[in-house]
Design a protein around this motif. Structure first.
Motif, short mmCIF file in Angstrom:
data_model
loop_
_atom_site.label_atom_id
_atom_site.label_comp_id
_atom_site.label_asym_id
_atom_site.label_seq_id
_atom_site.Cartn_x
_atom_site.Cartn_y
_atom_site.Cartn_z
N LEU A 215 9.71 18.80 -3.68
CA LEU A 215 8.49 19.38 -3.11
C LEU A 215 7.54 18.24 -2.73
CD1 LEU A 215 6.82 21.96 -2.53
CD2 LEU A 215 5.89 21.74 -4.83
N SER A 216 7.07 18.26 -1.50
CA SER A 216 6.18 17.19 -1.08
C SER A 216 4.75 17.71 -1.01
CB SER A 216 6.68 16.68 0.28
OG SER A 216 5.66 16.02 0.95
N VAL A 217 3.86 17.03 -1.72
CA VAL A 217 2.45 17.43 -1.78
C VAL A 217 1.62 16.41 -1.02
CG1 VAL A 217 0.53 18.00 -3.32
CG2 VAL A 217 2.88 18.38 -4.09
N ARG A 218 0.79 16.88 -0.10
CA ARG A 218 -0.08 15.98 0.65
C ARG A 218 -1.14 15.40 -0.29
NH1 ARG A 218 -0.89 19.63 4.51
NH2 ARG A 218 -2.63 20.48 3.34
N PRO A 219 -1.26 14.05 -0.36
CA PRO A 219 -2.22 13.49 -1.32
C PRO A 219 -3.67 13.70 -0.89
CG PRO A 219 -0.89 11.75 -0.28
CD PRO A 219 -0.50 13.04 0.38
N LYS A 221 -5.90 11.40 -1.94
CA LYS A 221 -6.44 10.03 -1.89
C LYS A 221 -5.36 9.07 -1.45
CE LYS A 221 -7.09 10.20 -6.35
NZ LYS A 221 -7.39 9.84 -7.74
N SER A 222 -5.78 7.96 -0.84
CA SER A 222 -4.84 6.87 -0.61
C SER A 222 -5.55 5.59 -1.02
CB SER A 222 -4.43 6.81 0.86
OG SER A 222 -5.56 6.68 1.69
N GLY A 223 -4.79 4.52 -1.21
CA GLY A 223 -5.44 3.29 -1.65
C GLY A 223 -4.44 2.33 -2.26
N GLY A 224 -4.90 1.61 -3.28
CA GLY A 224 -4.04 0.62 -3.93
C GLY A 224 -2.91 1.28 -4.67
N SER A 225 -1.73 0.64 -4.62
CA SER A 225 -0.57 1.22 -5.30
C SER A 225 0.24 0.16 -6.03
CB SER A 225 0.33 1.93 -4.29
OG SER A 225 0.72 1.01 -3.27
N GLY A 226 -0.05 -1.14 -5.73
CA GLY A 226 0.73 -2.19 -6.37
C GLY A 226 2.07 -2.44 -5.71
N VAL A 227 2.45 -1.59 -4.77
CA VAL A 227 3.68 -1.79 -4.01
C VAL A 227 3.41 -1.55 -2.52
CG1 VAL A 227 5.28 -1.19 -5.88
CG2 VAL A 227 4.39 0.61 -4.40
N GLN A 228 4.32 -2.05 -1.67
CA GLN A 228 4.23 -1.87 -0.21
C GLN A 228 2.84 -2.23 0.35
OE1 GLN A 228 5.71 2.09 0.90
NE2 GLN A 228 7.15 2.08 -0.81
N THR A 229 2.33 -3.36 -0.12
CA THR A 229 0.95 -3.73 0.20
C THR A 229 0.69 -3.86 1.71
OG1 THR A 229 0.65 -4.80 -1.92
CG2 THR A 229 -0.78 -5.55 -0.15
N TYR A 230 1.68 -4.30 2.47
CA TYR A 230 1.44 -4.53 3.91
C TYR A 230 1.65 -3.29 4.76
CZ TYR A 230 0.75 -9.26 2.49
OH TYR A 230 0.23 -10.35 1.87
N SER A 231 2.01 -2.21 4.12
CA SER A 231 2.13 -0.98 4.88
C SER A 231 0.73 -0.39 5.06
CB SER A 231 3.02 0.00 4.11
OG SER A 231 2.81 1.29 4.61
N ARG A 232 0.47 0.17 6.24
CA ARG A 232 -0.85 0.75 6.48
C ARG A 232 -1.02 2.10 5.81
NH1 ARG A 232 -3.77 -1.10 11.32
NH2 ARG A 232 -4.45 1.05 11.56
N LYS A 236 5.01 7.04 -0.02
CA LYS A 236 5.31 8.48 -0.08
C LYS A 236 6.13 8.83 -1.31
CE LYS A 236 4.58 9.70 4.65
NZ LYS A 236 3.50 8.71 4.61
N GLU A 237 6.58 7.79 -2.03
CA GLU A 237 7.45 8.06 -3.17
C GLU A 237 6.64 8.55 -4.37
OE1 GLU A 237 7.47 5.16 -1.46
OE2 GLU A 237 9.29 5.55 -0.30
N MET A 238 7.24 9.47 -5.10
CA MET A 238 6.61 9.98 -6.32
C MET A 238 6.90 9.03 -7.47
SD MET A 238 4.97 12.87 -6.06
CE MET A 238 5.20 13.97 -7.46
N PRO A 239 5.97 8.90 -8.40
CA PRO A 239 4.66 9.57 -8.47
C PRO A 239 3.55 8.83 -7.71
CG PRO A 239 5.01 8.30 -10.46
CD PRO A 239 6.24 8.10 -9.62
N THR A 240 3.89 7.61 -7.21
CA THR A 240 2.87 6.78 -6.56
C THR A 240 2.13 7.53 -5.45
OG1 THR A 240 4.42 5.01 -6.99
CG2 THR A 240 2.54 4.45 -5.63
N ALA A 241 2.87 8.40 -4.73
CA ALA A 241 2.26 9.12 -3.61
C ALA A 241 0.96 9.81 -4.02
CB ALA A 241 3.25 10.16 -3.08
N LEU A 242 0.91 10.30 -5.26
CA LEU A 242 -0.27 11.07 -5.69
C LEU A 242 -1.13 10.31 -6.70
CD1 LEU A 242 1.42 14.60 -6.03
CD2 LEU A 242 0.17 13.67 -4.09
N GLU A 243 -0.87 9.00 -6.81
CA GLU A 243 -1.60 8.22 -7.83
C GLU A 243 -2.28 6.98 -7.25
OE1 GLU A 243 1.24 7.31 -10.91
OE2 GLU A 243 0.88 9.20 -11.95
N ALA A 244 -3.03 7.11 -6.17
CA ALA A 244 -3.72 5.95 -5.63
C ALA A 244 -4.77 5.46 -6.62
CB ALA A 244 -4.38 6.31 -4.30
N GLY A 245 -4.87 4.13 -6.78
CA GLY A 245 -5.88 3.57 -7.69
C GLY A 245 -5.34 3.35 -9.09
#
Ligand SMILES: Cc1ncc(COP(=O)(O)O)c(C=O)c1O
Lengths: 379, 78
Positions: A215-219, A221-232, A236-245
């Protein structure tokens, strides 16, 4: 002081929880933001907590456990991230404002809402809920238990109906997580929202959600994730997708200790103990002249809550007297459950809510019964 | 129930204002206490500041000093 406001937050926590938060504050770095010992220690604790949460709720994958600051945040993410304009959604009169207000907000954006009616005891018939299902219905959102009457909802039955009709099933487990068995697979729950500071016995500021795999949930918030830093865009991967900051690692360390405590003690034992205390209080107050109790007590199992009023006294006044004269902490007023008070006919008066924890004692219960007796006697 | 007296009850827009009020009154030695908002005023929950009727001036001064505005001020039997 006798604390009987555990449905708002459990005040007494296991010692291990307090210790774990203190230790984390002396040793934890930022989870997922480095490979040094302090950061890894945070990442490990948080990962282990995901596993414990996943196990507690019968999940299939700890990556589907998202940490948030409380149920309210989880419910907002689920409601706003899954519903599109034009969708029809079903909820109940039992709900807390953390379900109702995000839904009302979505109504302004074009969703349609049906609310299952509760009777005077604050319970609804599942057949009434089923009758509200229409071709455009997308989701059922409901609580596992009322924070006002304590009555529980048959999640397995509703999950079955949701599945038969191909609907999303979003559950607010604020009052039931940590006391009642919850199995997201058996109950066909798509998103389970929980808060850490009530019967899970963790710190305030912890909470989260379990999202069904696939199940894909639209977040929100977006922001820092510690991974994929150069992506704008945010990963989208869980749980990072819903855990910005940065996560509340210190709090989650406490939640971890709380979940270990629950596993050691066993939630069945805790539930049994709380039911005993609640029934003892109920028996003690139900025959007192002038006392009116709300909710359905014929239900075998219910959250450890007894809401009552004395004569036509303002619930605020009664709660204040309980505090001043007996040092008993209760909660008057509306408990963020406006529709439930409509169903019970207590919008004006509110209700005095006594809610128990397994840490309460028989003596405390008996003191509270005496207090209600005395207050009901006085003119 | 206990004997009631006519009291001054101040309600606020937020819990934050109620807390600022308590702190401000303590600091200036102005008597009173926080209570749940009585239903005569509103069924919408929250905290109110309850003080003696004679303390109106003092309370007004605290609120001016700390920059808190009341939602309402009532005289209620408490
Ligand atoms: C049934 C129910 N849902 C949601 C919430 C909201 O929990 P929180 O304030 O931790 O987000 C509560 C608690 O206040 C509750 O009792």
């Amino acid at each position: 002081m006798i604390y009987m406001d555990n449905a708002a937050t459990t005040m007494r926590k296991p010692k291990q929880v307090v210790q774990a938060v203190g230790e984390a504050m002396e040793s934890m770095g930022n989870a997922g933001r480095g490979a040094h010992g302090a950061s890894l220690s945070a990442s490990r604790t948080i990962y282990n907590t995901r596993e414990l949460v996943c196990n507690l709720f019968g999940g299939t994958n700890p990556r589907q456990v998202v940490f948030t600051s409380n149920s309210t945040e989880s419910l907002n993410i689920a409601i706003k991230g899954l519903l599109e304009p034009g969708a029809h959604v079903i909820t109940t009169m039992m709900e807390h404002n953390s379900v109702l207000r995000p839904l009302y907000e979505m109504c302004e954006k074009g969703i349609e809402l049906s609310i299952v009616k509760c009777d005077k005891k604050g319970v609804f018939r599942i057949s009434d809920m089923e009758e509200l299902i229409e071709p455009q219905t997308k989701a059922i959102i409901c609580t596992g238990g009322s924070n006002l009457t304590g009555n529980c909802v048959d999640l397995e039955k509703i999950g079955q109906i949701a599945r038969e009709h191909g609907l999303l099933f979003i559950v607010d487990a604020s009052q039931t997580a940590g006391v009642f068995p919850i199995d997201v697979q058996k109950m066909h729950i798509d998103v389970l929202c929980f808060t850490g500071h009530k019967s899970l016995l963790g710190p305030q500021g912890t909470g989260g959600m379990y999202v069904r795999e696939g199940l894909s949930v639209r977040p929100l918030k977006s922001g820092g994730s510690g991974v994929q830093t150069y992506s704008r865009s945010h990963p989208k991967e869980m749980p990072t997708a819903l855990e910005a900051g940065t996560l509340n690692g210190h709090g989650i360390a406490g939640l971890h200790a709380a979940l270990e405590y629950l596993n050691e003690e066993g939630i069945d034992w805790i539930r049994k103990r709380e039911q005993e205390l609640m029934r003892r209080f109920y028996k003690g107050v139900k025959e007192i002249p002038g006392v009116k109790i709300y909710g359905d007590f014929s239900a075998m199992e219910r959250c450890p809550i007894v809401a009552l009023n004395i004569r036509d006294y303002d619930s605020s006044e009664v709660s204040d007297a309980l505090l001043l004269d007996y040092e008993i902490s209760t909660r008057p007023g509306a408990h963020c459950a406006p529709l439930m008070h409509e169903a019970l006919g207590t919008v004006e008066q509110g209700a005095v809510r006594f809610s128990f924890s397994h840490y309460n004692t028989e003596e405390e219960i008996d003191t509270a019964i005496c207090a209600v007796k005395e207050l009901a006697k006085e003119e | 129930m206990r004997k009631k007296e006519l009291k001054l009850v101040v309600t606020f827009h937020t819990t934050t204002d109620a807390m600022a009020m308590e702190k401000g009154c303590k600091k200036q030695g102005t008597p009173g206490r926080l209570i749940p908002v009585p239903r005569e005023i509103s069924a919408g929950c929250g905290l109110a500041w309850c003080a003696g009727l004679d303390d109106r001036e003092l309370i007004r001064k605290v609120m001016d000093d700390i920059g808190v505005q009341e939602q309402d001020m009532h005289e209620v039997m408490i």
